[in-house]
Design an enzyme around this catalytic site. Structure first.
Site, PDB file in Angstrom:
ATOM      1  N   GLY A  15     -37.541   3.088 117.375  1.00  0.00           N
ATOM      2  CA  GLY A  15     -37.461   2.428 118.685  1.00  0.00           C
ATOM      3  C   GLY A  15     -36.667   3.269 119.675  1.00  0.00           C
ATOM      4  O   GLY A  15     -37.068   3.429 120.841  1.00  0.00           O
ATOM      5  N   SER A  76     -40.997  -5.014 109.998  1.00  0.00           N
ATOM      6  CA  SER A  76     -42.245  -5.764 109.829  1.00  0.00           C
ATOM      7  C   SER A  76     -41.985  -7.032 109.003  1.00  0.00           C
ATOM      8  O   SER A  76     -41.018  -7.102 108.254  1.00  0.00           O
ATOM      9  CB  SER A  76     -43.298  -4.886 109.149  1.00  0.00           C
ATOM     10  OG  SER A  76     -42.907  -4.609 107.842  1.00  0.00           O
ATOM     11  N   SER A 128     -47.237   7.065 113.521  1.00  0.00           N
ATOM     12  CA  SER A 128     -46.740   7.972 112.488  1.00  0.00           C
ATOM     13  C   SER A 128     -46.042   9.166 113.102  1.00  0.00           C
ATOM     14  O   SER A 128     -46.323   9.553 114.226  1.00  0.00           O
ATOM     15  CB  SER A 128     -47.886   8.457 111.609  1.00  0.00           C
ATOM     16  OG  SER A 128     -47.377   9.410 110.689  1.00  0.00           O
ATOM     17  N   LYS A 182     -53.173   2.934 109.648  1.00  0.00           N
ATOM     18  CA  LYS A 182     -51.828   3.467 109.366  1.00  0.00           C
ATOM     19  C   LYS A 182     -51.475   3.268 107.887  1.00  0.00           C
ATOM     20  O   LYS A 182     -50.851   4.129 107.252  1.00  0.00           O
ATOM     21  CB  LYS A 182     -50.779   2.802 110.266  1.00  0.00           C
ATOM     22  CG  LYS A 182     -49.341   3.231 109.967  1.00  0.00           C
ATOM     23  CD  LYS A 182     -49.154   4.700 110.213  1.00  0.00           C
ATOM     24  CE  LYS A 182     -47.891   5.379 109.766  1.00  0.00           C
ATOM     25  NZ  LYS A 182     -46.786   4.775 109.183  1.00  0.00           N
ATOM     26  N   HIS A 185     -53.193   5.905 106.057  1.00  0.00           N
ATOM     27  CA  HIS A 185     -52.430   7.140 106.309  1.00  0.00           C
ATOM     28  C   HIS A 185     -51.288   7.228 105.294  1.00  0.00           C
ATOM     29  O   HIS A 185     -51.073   8.265 104.664  1.00  0.00           O
ATOM     30  CB  HIS A 185     -51.893   7.130 107.748  1.00  0.00           C
ATOM     31  CG  HIS A 185     -50.816   8.146 107.998  1.00  0.00           C
ATOM     32  ND1 HIS A 185     -49.520   7.981 107.549  1.00  0.00           N
ATOM     33  CD2 HIS A 185     -50.835   9.351 108.627  1.00  0.00           C
ATOM     34  CE1 HIS A 185     -48.795   9.035 107.887  1.00  0.00           C
ATOM     35  NE2 HIS A 185     -49.570   9.881 108.542  1.00  0.00           N
ATOM     36  N   ASN A 186     -50.576   6.129 105.135  1.00  0.00           N
ATOM     37  CA  ASN A 186     -49.439   6.137 104.214  1.00  0.00           C
ATOM     38  C   ASN A 186     -49.871   6.297 102.761  1.00  0.00           C
ATOM     39  O   ASN A 186     -49.194   6.958 101.983  1.00  0.00           O
ATOM     40  CB  ASN A 186     -48.599   4.863 104.387  1.00  0.00           C
ATOM     41  CG  ASN A 186     -47.721   4.937 105.618  1.00  0.00           C
ATOM     42  OD1 ASN A 186     -48.070   5.620 106.583  1.00  0.00           O
ATOM     43  ND2 ASN A 186     -46.595   4.261 105.606  1.00  0.00           N
ATOM     44  N   GLU A 189     -50.459   9.764 102.344  1.00  0.00           N
ATOM     45  CA  GLU A 189     -49.112  10.385 102.335  1.00  0.00           C
ATOM     46  C   GLU A 189     -48.514  10.312 100.920  1.00  0.00           C
ATOM     47  O   GLU A 189     -48.029  11.315 100.388  1.00  0.00           O
ATOM     48  CB  GLU A 189     -48.245   9.624 103.345  1.00  0.00           C
ATOM     49  CG  GLU A 189     -46.791   9.993 103.401  1.00  0.00           C
ATOM     50  CD  GLU A 189     -46.038   9.099 104.417  1.00  0.00           C
ATOM     51  OE1 GLU A 189     -46.445   9.024 105.586  1.00  0.00           O
ATOM     52  OE2 GLU A 189     -45.040   8.467 104.017  1.00  0.00           O
ATOM     53  N   ARG A 286     -44.060   6.295  91.567  1.00  0.00           N
ATOM     54  CA  ARG A 286     -42.765   5.990  92.212  1.00  0.00           C
ATOM     55  C   ARG A 286     -42.049   4.922  91.384  1.00  0.00           C
ATOM     56  O   ARG A 286     -40.854   4.995  91.159  1.00  0.00           O
ATOM     57  CB  ARG A 286     -42.974   5.521  93.646  1.00  0.00           C
ATOM     58  CG  ARG A 286     -43.452   6.637  94.546  1.00  0.00           C
ATOM     59  CD  ARG A 286     -43.075   6.390  95.987  1.00  0.00           C
ATOM     60  NE  ARG A 286     -43.668   7.397  96.847  1.00  0.00           N
ATOM     61  CZ  ARG A 286     -43.501   7.454  98.163  1.00  0.00           C
ATOM     62  NH1 ARG A 286     -42.762   6.540  98.763  1.00  0.00           N
ATOM     63  NH2 ARG A 286     -44.067   8.393  98.883  1.00  0.00           N
TER      64      ARG A 286
HETATM   65  C1  6PG Z   1     -44.881   7.880 109.071  1.00  0.00           C
HETATM   66  C2  6PG Z   1     -44.383   7.409 107.721  1.00  0.00           C
HETATM   67  C3  6PG Z   1     -43.466   6.259 107.833  1.00  0.00           C
HETATM   68  C4  6PG Z   1     -43.037   5.686 106.479  1.00  0.00           C
HETATM   69  C5  6PG Z   1     -42.144   6.576 105.712  1.00  0.00           C
HETATM   70  C6  6PG Z   1     -41.493   5.961 104.492  1.00  0.00           C
HETATM   71  O1  6PG Z   1     -46.090   7.942 109.218  1.00  0.00           O
HETATM   72  O2  6PG Z   1     -44.072   8.219 109.941  1.00  0.00           O
HETATM   73  O3  6PG Z   1     -45.504   7.010 106.964  1.00  0.00           O
HETATM   74  O4  6PG Z   1     -44.117   5.269 108.561  1.00  0.00           O
HETATM   75  O5  6PG Z   1     -42.383   4.513 106.692  1.00  0.00           O
HETATM   76  O6  6PG Z   1     -42.845   7.698 105.345  1.00  0.00           O
HETATM   77  O7  6PG Z   1     -42.394   5.302 103.663  1.00  0.00           O
HETATM   78  P1  6PG Z   1     -41.949   4.904 102.192  1.00  0.00           P
HETATM   79  O8  6PG Z   1     -40.535   4.414 102.278  1.00  0.00           O
HETATM   80  O9  6PG Z   1     -42.867   3.850 101.706  1.00  0.00           O
HETATM   81  O10 6PG Z   1     -42.020   6.166 101.401  1.00  0.00           O
END
Ligand code: 6PG
Length: 468
Positions: A15, A76, A128, A182, A185-186, A189, A286
């Site tokens: 923010g 959230s 992101s 999103k 995306h995660n 990730e 994890r």
């Molecule tokens: C982003 C990331 C972000 C996410 C962190 C941590 O796109 O900037 O995806 O939104 O919150 O990477 O995610 P975790 O705590 O689940 O690893």
């Protein structure tokens, strides 16, 4: 005249940095946070900026002209619901609430429908890029009504990351689609991070290479097709030393945390019955990493094979590893995009995957050279059934499959876990098999439960009395 005024609620790191990004782009910002300290901290650190602090919600809202644009950057879940509830009495028709958090897409759909009924417009927007992206250009995935997106696109374009002069933001689709994208995306990730950490483990514990050299290997990889944000930061992490001249990576506890977005993506894959094995493996790993105490005890049973097996030719092995990692990354994106395709059909979102690949190309955590290819494949055919059917990825995976097989074989011999690399190969082998042993599963189902099966030689459903 375009509206140059925005209100931001929630001054965590995202923010705060988005506030500064908007301000830098000439917007007048009103800020509010549940606790005063965050507001004071921001004002103290940036006294000369065009940012107006408000300590009550009422004053904050009054500072914005109608129609009001309010960006929520709160936690959230419950906090988002509570904030919206408090905002409603102050809002009029045509005011727009934008939720920029990592929100579960089904919550976004509920909120969109609820607010629609009272005439308040709602955009669920994935953002992101972490703190750096929020400050200097993020990858942005807005979902909701297209007409509402058109009203706010002018400022999203400003704060988004740029790739070849194109902003990494575009309209995603209706209601929860922005947050869904999103979430995927995660998921990707998580998949890519686990794949990279497996290759690090292999370099460290099979080739017995030190951090500095591993960093150099990642640096080399980053200059070629594996070029990506995650490879770049891995290179930097591995060479980072603390004040006592010790590699920090060696001092970090091997328990990987998560905030749940990878789990949501896997739940969605199960709901939509779309193969998502690699990413789900990454989520499970994890969890497994968190069983540190149990792992400590159990590891005493494991025969440690820590000697470099002589016959491994280092150069060839590292080359294989590079190809194995790229192979894994292909499958990670493939499964992620496939799930979006499934969701788009189910929720009638009409997603455009080349646009999504474009948004992922800069500012976000999964930005990578491979997205250029993915983008052009979907641009040619938005409905391609699977990225592995494109001639580019077909050729690549065919070429690199022997490398990933070699890497997995050596890892197994050394007792080094390769959950996502193995999962990538298994998915590939299954997807590329004309025949799978599912015939036996069907026979078993029919044997114990009269579930019927189809045949290869005639049409229809059949049952056999197997017990005769
Ligand atoms: C982003 C990331 C972000 C996410 C962190 C941590 O796109 O900037 O995806 O939104 O919150 O990477 O995610 P975790 O705590 O689940 O690893």
């Amino acid at each position: 005249m375009l509206k140059k005024q925005i209100g931001i609620i929630g001054l965590g790191i995202m923010g705060t940095n988005l506030t500064l990004n908007f301000e830098k782009n000439g917007y007048q910002i009103s800020i509010f946070n549940r606790t005063k300290d965050k507001i004071n901290e921001l004002m103290l650190n940036y006294p000369k900026k065009n940012i107006k602090p408000y300590y009550t919600l009422k004053e904050f809202i009054s500072s914005l002209n109608h129609p009001k644009y309010i960006l929520l950057m709160v936690k959230s879940g419950k906090a988002t619901d509570e904030t919206i509830k408090k905002l409603i009495p102050y809002l009029k028709k045509k005011d727009i609430i934008i939720d920029g958090g990592n929100t579960y897409f089904k919550d976004t759909i509920k909120r969109y429908n609820k607010l629609k009924k009272i005439g308040i417009d709602f955009i669920g927007m994935g953002i992101s890029g972490g703190e750096e992206g929020a400050l200097n250009g993020a990858s942005i995935m807005p979902g909701g009504d297209k007409t509402i997106y058109n009203k706010i696109s002018h400022f999203l374009i400003k704060i988004a990351a740029k790739k070849n002069n194109r902003s990494c933001v575009d309209y995603i689709g209706p209601n929860g689609s922005g947050h869904y994208v999103k979430m995927i995306h995660n998921g990707i990730e998580y998949g890519n991070m686990q794949l990279i950490s497996e290759t690090y483990n292999i370099l460290k514990n099979i080739l017995l290479i030190n951090n500095k050299k591993i960093s150099k290997i990642f640096n080399k990889w980053n200059k070629k097709e594996l070029n990506s944000y995650l490879i770049k930061i891995t290179r930097n992490i591995l060479k980072f030393k603390n004040k006592k001249n010790k590699y920090l990576i060696d001092l970090i506890l091997d328990k990987a945390d998560n905030k749940g977005t990878g789990k949501w993506a896997s739940i969605s894959a199960l709901e939509l019955e779309s193969p998502f094995s690699l990413i789900t493996e990454a989520v499970f790993n994890r969890y497994l990493s968190n069983l540190k105490e149990e792992r400590k005890i159990a590891s005493k049973n494991k025969k440690i094979i820590n000697k470099k097996i002589k016959r491994i030719k280092e150069k060839i092995f590292i080359n294989d590893l590079e190809h194995a990692l790229y192979f894994g990354i292909i499958i990670s994106y493939t499964q992620g995009f496939l799930l979006m395709q499934k969701a788009s059909r189910k929720y009638k979102w009409n997603l455009n995957y080349s646009v999504i690949a474009k948004i992922f190309q800069e500012g976000c955590i999964i930005k990578a050279k491979i997205l250029n290819k993915i983008r052009s494949i979907y641009k040619k055919n938005n409905q391609i059934k699977n990225l592995l059917l494109s001639s580019f990825f077909q050729k690549k995976t065919k070429k690199y499959q022997s490398s990933i097989r070699n890497i997995i074989i050596e890892s197994i011999k050394h007792g080094i876990p390769t959950p996502t690399l193995s999962s990538a190969l298994s998915y590939y082998d299954s997807y590329n098999s004309d025949k799978l042993p599912a015939n036996l599963i069907q026979a078993q189902r029919d044997y114990f439960g009269n579930h019927m099966y189809e045949r290869t030689d005639k049409k229809g459903k059949f049952h056999t009395n197997w017990k005769i």
